[in-house]
Motif scaffolding. Structure first.
Motif, short mmCIF file in Angstrom:
data_model
loop_
_atom_site.label_atom_id
_atom_site.label_comp_id
_atom_site.label_asym_id
_atom_site.label_seq_id
_atom_site.Cartn_x
_atom_site.Cartn_y
_atom_site.Cartn_z
N TRP A 90 5.21 -37.09 -3.09
CA TRP A 90 5.06 -34.66 -2.76
C TRP A 90 4.71 -34.90 -1.84
O TRP A 90 5.62 -33.55 -1.23
CB TRP A 90 3.98 -34.50 -3.77
N PHE A 91 3.82 -35.29 -1.45
CA PHE A 91 3.88 -34.95 0.54
C PHE A 91 4.80 -34.59 0.97
O PHE A 91 5.19 -34.51 2.33
CB PHE A 91 2.66 -36.19 1.47
N THR A 93 7.67 -35.36 0.22
CA THR A 93 8.89 -34.29 -0.16
C THR A 93 8.37 -32.79 1.02
O THR A 93 9.51 -32.10 0.92
CB THR A 93 8.80 -34.35 -1.50
N VAL A 94 6.91 -32.52 0.68
CA VAL A 94 6.79 -31.27 1.64
C VAL A 94 7.26 -31.24 3.63
O VAL A 94 7.64 -30.66 4.18
CB VAL A 94 5.30 -30.65 1.69
N VAL A 95 6.56 -32.88 3.61
CA VAL A 95 6.81 -32.79 5.46
C VAL A 95 8.73 -32.56 5.61
O VAL A 95 8.95 -32.23 7.00
CB VAL A 95 6.59 -34.40 5.65
N ILE A 97 10.70 -31.03 4.08
CA ILE A 97 11.16 -29.75 3.76
C ILE A 97 10.34 -29.04 5.15
O ILE A 97 11.62 -28.24 5.81
CB ILE A 97 10.47 -28.75 2.29
N LEU A 98 9.69 -29.92 5.52
CA LEU A 98 9.47 -28.69 6.78
C LEU A 98 10.67 -28.85 8.00
O LEU A 98 10.09 -28.44 9.11
CB LEU A 98 8.02 -29.53 7.50
N SER A 128 8.42 -34.85 12.38
CA SER A 128 8.34 -34.31 10.79
C SER A 128 8.60 -35.74 9.78
O SER A 128 9.22 -36.35 9.09
CB SER A 128 8.68 -33.33 9.90
#
Length: 234
Positions: A90-91, A93-95, A97-98, A128
């Motif tokens: 999940w982390f 995935t956020v990275v 996206i950024l 990222s």
């Protein structure tokens, strides 16, 4: 099989739309004036590099569609035991996206001839992406430490295979992104780098979309969504 059918239908729709823009039903021998005076008579507005990237992404998308179809069929057998998805994904995935958002920022800056913000976007996107790859390797390490080895179960093997192939595509994109970043750092004119930045952003958005689909598959969300759709249709 459903994933392949849907993907091929999407490709056919895109190809049909593109062909419709080429005026295949036109009769050029009846047209008056020069070739470029009527719609569709001139050269394609898309640069060859964008067309080439589009073809490449179609091939890569077909590859992942085959993986998804094989995963869906294999999980129906009795020896399938799903492995717990590491929370680190999940982390990651956020990275990612950024990273995609940073390259979109760089693309907009390139269109404004803003070299400073373009460089910031490229650097942020590249860093990222590197963090994403490192995070994926750490997720592998966590699974190995917990005893979820690739040869232990088909579900484990599919997880490592799918995430590895996606990670390799991220690394390939990083190689191209690094070249554009270095050129920007050295002060190359934005006009000469604009197309490269647009291609990188396009590629990164595609990788993000593929990863979100894979994450939904690995976490079981795709199955839940398919079950809801079947209930709505029955």
């Amino acid at each position: 099989m459903t994933a392949i059918v849907l993907f091929m239908a999407g490709l056919a729709a895109i190809a049909g739309w593109w062909l419709s823009q080429q005026r295949l039903a036109a009769k050029p021998w009846l047209e008056e004036g020069s070739l470029g005076d009527f719609p569709g008579g001139g050269a394609s507005l898309l640069p060859p590099a964008k067309i080439g990237l589009g073809v490449f992404l179609a091939v890569v998308g077909s590859l992942f569609a085959l993986f998804i179809s094989a995963y869906s069929m294999r999980m129906e057998l009795i020896d399938w035991r799903s492995l717990p998805v590491p929370k680190l994904l999940w982390f990651n995935t956020v990275v990612l996206i950024l990273s995609s958002a940073a390259l979109q920022w760089a693309q907009r800056a390139a269109r404004r001839d803003d070299s400073d913000n373009m460089l910031i976007g490229l650097l942020a996107g590249g860093i990222s992406a590197v963090v994403f790859v490192i995070g994926q390797l750490l997720a592998w390490q966590q699974l190995n430490a917990a005893g979820y080895l690739p040869a232990a179960n088909p579900a484990n093997a599919f997880f490592y295979l799918i995430t590895a192939v996606h990670g390799l595509h991220v690394l390939g994109g990083l190689a191209v992104l690094s070249r554009a970043t270095i050129k920007t750092w050295r002060g190359v004119e934005v006009s000469r780098l604009r197309l490269s930045v647009e291609l990188c952003a396009m590629y990164w958005h595609f990788l993000l979309l593929v990863w979100l689909i894979l994450l939904a598959l690995l976490t079981g969300w795709a199955d839940d969504f398919a079950a809801i759709c079947r209930q709505l249709l029955t």
